[in-house]
Motif scaffolding. Structure first.
Motif, PDB file in Angstrom:
ATOM      1  N   PHE A 132       0.822  -1.206   0.000  1.00  0.00           N
ATOM      2  CA  PHE A 132       0.000   0.000   0.000  1.00  0.00           C
ATOM      3  C   PHE A 132       0.858   1.259   0.000  1.00  0.00           C
ATOM      4  N   ALA A 133       2.047   1.185   0.570  1.00  0.00           N
ATOM      5  CA  ALA A 133       2.965   2.323   0.506  1.00  0.00           C
ATOM      6  C   ALA A 133       3.386   2.579  -0.939  1.00  0.00           C
ATOM      7  N   ARG A 134       3.698   1.492  -1.665  1.00  0.00           N
ATOM      8  CA  ARG A 134       4.073   1.643  -3.087  1.00  0.00           C
ATOM      9  C   ARG A 134       2.890   2.124  -3.916  1.00  0.00           C
ATOM     10  N   LEU A 135       1.695   1.649  -3.580  1.00  0.00           N
ATOM     11  CA  LEU A 135       0.505   2.062  -4.326  1.00  0.00           C
ATOM     12  C   LEU A 135       0.224   3.549  -4.116  1.00  0.00           C
ATOM     13  N   LYS A 140       0.335   9.063  -6.195  1.00  0.00           N
ATOM     14  CA  LYS A 140       0.795  10.451  -6.051  1.00  0.00           C
ATOM     15  C   LYS A 140       1.698  10.853  -7.216  1.00  0.00           C
ATOM     16  N   ARG A 141       2.500   9.918  -7.694  1.00  0.00           N
ATOM     17  CA  ARG A 141       3.370  10.225  -8.832  1.00  0.00           C
ATOM     18  C   ARG A 141       2.548  10.569 -10.067  1.00  0.00           C
ATOM     19  N   ILE A 142       1.486   9.823 -10.299  1.00  0.00           N
ATOM     20  CA  ILE A 142       0.620  10.096 -11.448  1.00  0.00           C
ATOM     21  C   ILE A 142      -0.045  11.468 -11.299  1.00  0.00           C
ATOM     22  N   ALA A 143      -0.574  11.749 -10.091  1.00  0.00           N
ATOM     23  CA  ALA A 143      -1.214  13.041  -9.845  1.00  0.00           C
ATOM     24  C   ALA A 143      -0.223  14.184 -10.013  1.00  0.00           C
ATOM     25  N   ASP A 144       1.011  13.985  -9.551  1.00  0.00           N
ATOM     26  CA  ASP A 144       2.029  15.032  -9.656  1.00  0.00           C
ATOM     27  C   ASP A 144       2.391  15.314 -11.103  1.00  0.00           C
TER      28      ASP A 144
END
Length: 228
Positions: A132-135, A140-144
């Motif tokens: 879940f940490a990786r998810l 967040k990477r996609i949103a950023d």
């Protein structure tokens, strides 16, 4: 400075690195407060950065929060592997937030905001073995990246309309000539970028999964970075 110290002296014992982080954090907090009290708002990077009473108040608040979180982290993470990387990334988040607060140019604003996100990726994945940490980090990477694209579009429209990338020139243009269609479109793109960056509905999914990260990272997110 903290990033450089932690990277340069990575062979030091972790306890010494934490003490160095806390000492530099307190010094940065004192510098923010002194600048605020003395009225030393002039910065040497004219056209790129600008200080005001408001931005310096926020800088003092951010650094105070960072100092407390760093002090708590040194105890909370005692015995954990990866503390050196944590120190560097925590310092990087605070440094980028300060740059963001002082930014008076679209390019510095975008770079600083992207830097905050990149540093947070490492903090969110402090425990890389937790799915879940990786998810959460992936979401967040996609949103950023979407937010970065929107910010670049907003900057391009505003820059073409105003003829300058300086935010102070943008405010002056709006005060004198109002907002035309390009600036309205730029404002909409900026708002959408902020929605993505701050995990507002309906793009809040990653935020409710960051509990897999260490507690100090959740504190940093919920008490400061998400509300930035």
């Amino acid at each position: 400075a903290t990033v450089a110290v932690a990277a340069r002296f990575s062979s030091w014992p972790t306890a010494m690195l934490w003490k160095g982080f806390q000492a530099l954090s307190v010094a940065a907090l004192a510098l923010s407060v002194v600048a605020l009290i003395s009225g030393a708002y002039r910065l040497p990077w004219s056209g790129w950065a600008a200080a005001s009473v408001f931005s310096l108040c926020l800088a003092a608040l951010v650094q105070g929060l960072g100092t407390v979180i760093g002090s708590f982290s040194s105890r909370y993470l005692k015995g954990e592997a990866g503390q050196r990387r944590y120190i560097v990334m925590l310092a990087a988040v605070l440094a980028c937030v300060h740059l963001l607060l002082l930014a008076d140019h679209w390019l510095l604003l975008i770079a600083a905001w992207a830097g905050v996100g990149l540093a947070l990726q490492h903090l969110l994945c402090f425990y890389p073995d937790r799915p879940f940490a990786r998810l959460a980090a992936l979401k967040k990477r996609i949103a950023d990246r979407l937010a970065d694209a929107l910010l670049l579009g907003a900057a391009a429209l505003a820059w073409l309309e105003v003829g300058s990338g300086a935010l102070s020139a943008l405010w002056l243009h709006i005060a004198q000539q109002g907002m035309g269609a390009p600036l309205h479109a730029s404002a909409v793109m900026l708002v959408l970028a902020v929605v993505l960056r701050t995990a507002l509905l309906p793009v809040h999914g990653w935020l409710i999964q960051v509990m897999e990260a260490p507690t100090p990272v959740s504190a940093l997110l919920h008490a400061g970075v998400v509300n930035l």
